[in-house]
Write a protein that holds these residues in place. Structure first.
Motif: not given
Length: 560
Positions: A92-116
């Protein structure tokens, strides 16, 4: 016939680390990708994630990762997999946004874009399999259950859920959708078991909100609220109570600031007025009766922060006479000792303590009757209790048996078990590599049982280091061994003990030097064995013994 396997890669017989793989022929659908916070015996470990070997070995089959909600136990392990593999992530919209917060804390996953971003109306077609979703009630908006529709029937995963008839619109369960799923064949139901053991009825969120508002109204001093950062429902109740009593809220944790700002932007969290939030710089200017401090602590665990406040070690807030500390989260049973110790520290500092559980049983997970109702709606042929320790899974099984589900149709898996559908029946058919992967700093999986055992020994009995220099050519100890101790005995009062240790080391080394079959490994092990026996006889303790043996050639030293 379609081949179907359900594999619990985490989240069974434990709290947290939820991850369930549903394999349909040559496609794997991963439900949740969570972590768990370590128990006290995992010394120095930051977090624990599932063993990802099964998914990595079958990466070509992974169709996608499907997230039920935005808590760490459902999304926290994503960076450790997506840093190496490009797999689509649905939520869901909020779930993906929070997942992006977790992903953004790691340099190698900051640029991951394959979210739906999906919602309860979405249907994703994967050929013979389709994946759809249904709204559930939990402590965070956007919580969804997952329905994997296969040619043999549906495999349904509830995610975290409870039934609350007074839930606000954005938290309400879609009962009509549940009934629609249950009207077709449900082959297997993976259902939340976290609260299955509790005999108490869960209080409605409306009751909890009224109680928080009342407690705010009748306290005249400063209020310090301890909450989990991702419990959006509880944070909304705190903001509403603060506004009703003309208080301003100061956010002191990084976790809560990121998540709250995200929820506000997406309109999942509503500010009662434009000035309700105050900055940390404004904290000193606010009067106690105008102040609410919202503390979530590191990684959403506020108890350590409260203890620092009570002992004047917190960077911003020190608990004073007249402060009310309001714990609005429900700590796990494993935290009961820490909660009691923190309360004691708060009282010593002059504060008062209230918890939301003083009056109510509070949980974001369904009770025994909720679990029975879910099955009565779904009419699932096979039940797989998930999300909880063994006692929770067993209590869930008992509750389902009460309403007529045969025990042979209820499977309580271990982590790694494969539950297969074959010839019209489900059974446990094997295992896959599974277990815990420890995260310590930037190290992923480099901490094993041996390292943890050494840390435990160091924490219990300390270390003793023996440093000695030898001349192997002349077969003699050049200087008397030096003995150092940390966490074992107090050196100034144990001179005789350490002197005898030095003599034992010297005699042991000399014996090995005199032996024609000299071996460095045997020498160090001999020193450890002799010292260990002596120290246990004298102290009944077993410190870690570290011999440091250096070799010199004295003739060469004299020439130089």
């Amino acid at each position: 016939m379609t081949k179907i396997n359900v594999v619990a890669l985490g989240g069974v017989r434990e709290n947290g680390k939820n991850m369930y793989a549903v394999e349909v022929d040559d496609q794997i659908f991963v439900c949740d990708f969570g972590l768990k916070y370590p128990d006290n015996d995992l010394l120095g470990i930051d977090i624990v994630i599932p063993d990802l070997t099964y998914l990595e070995d079958n990466i070509d089959k992974v169709a996608g990762i499907f997230l039920t909600h935005g808590h760490a136990d459902a999304v926290g392990a994503l960076p450790y997999f997506l840093s190496e593999h490009q797999v689509p992530v649905f939520g869901s919209e909020l779930t993906i946004a929070i997942a992006q917060i977790f992903m953004g804390q790691h340099p190698r996953t900051k640029k991951f874009k394959d979210y739906h971003v999906i919602d309860d109306k979405s249907v994703i077609d994967f050929g013979d399999v389709s994946v759809s979703f249904f709204k559930t009630t939990h402590s965070i908006p956007g919580s969804l259950g997952i329905d994997i529709d296969t040619p043999e029937g549906q495999v349904v995963y509830t995610g975290d859920f409870k039934f609350d008839q007074s839930a606000a619109p954005m938290y309400q369960t879609d009962y009509q959708r549940l009934a629609q799923i249950g009207s077709k064949r449900v082959l297997a139901l993976l259902s939340d078991s976290a609260n299955a053991e509790s005999p108490y009825q869960i209080a409605s969120e409306r009751e909890i909100a009224d109680t928080i508002a009342e407690d705010f109204k009748y306290h005249e001093g400063r209020i310090i609220v301890a909450a989990v950062a991702s419990n959006i429902m509880r944070i909304q109740q705190v903001l509403n109570a603060a506004a009703a009593t003309n208080r301003r809220v100061v956010l002191t944790g990084r976790d809560v600031q990121k998540i709250v700002q995200t929820a506000i932007k997406m309109d999942y969290l509503h500010l009662p007025n434009g000035e309700i939030l105050a900055t940390t710089k404004e904290l000193k200017q606010l009067k106690p009766e105008e102040t609410v401090v919202l503390e979530t602590g590191k990684m959403g665990e506020p108890l350590k922060s409260l203890d620092r406040m009570a002992t004047s070690r917190h960077r911003l807030v020190h608990i004073n006479e007249g402060d009310l500390v309001y714990i609005v989260t429900t700590p796990s049973h494993a935290m009961e000792t820490a909660v009691a110790r923190t309360k004691d520290s708060i009282y010593r500092a002059g504060g008062d303590v209230k918890t939301v559980t003083d009056k109510f049983h509070v949980s974001g997970h369904g009770t025994r009757t909720d679990l029975q109702l879910m099955q009565n709606i779904m009419h699932a042929e096979n039940l797989i209790p998930v999300q909880g320790e063994y006692r929770n899974l067993s209590a869930h099984a008992e509750a389902l048996h009460e309403i007529g589900v045969p025990f042979e149709n209820i499977f309580i898996p271990k982590v790694g078990d494969i539950i297969s559908y074959d010839k019209g029946k489900m059974n446990i058919s094997g295992t896959v590599p599974a277990g815990n992967t420890m995260i310590d700093g930037i190290g992923v999986g480099d901490i094993g049982n041996i390292v943890l055992r050494d840390r435990k020994m160091l924490s219990e009995d300390g270390i003793l280091i023996a440093v000695v220099t030898i001349d192997r050519r002349k077969k003699r100890v050049v200087a008397r061994p030096k003995i150092q101790s940390r966490g074992f005995v107090y050196i100034k009062t144990s001179k005789d003990l350490l002197a005898e240790c030095g003599q034992i080391v010297k005699d042991t080394i000399q014996h090995n030097l005199d032996d024609k079959k000299f071996d460095w490994g045997d020498l160090k092990q001999d020193v450890r064995d002799k010292l260990s026996r002596y120290l246990f006889d004298q102290t009944k303790r077993r410190p870690v013994i570290l011999p440091v043996i250096m070799e010199v050639n004295q003739n060469s030293a004299k020439r130089q």
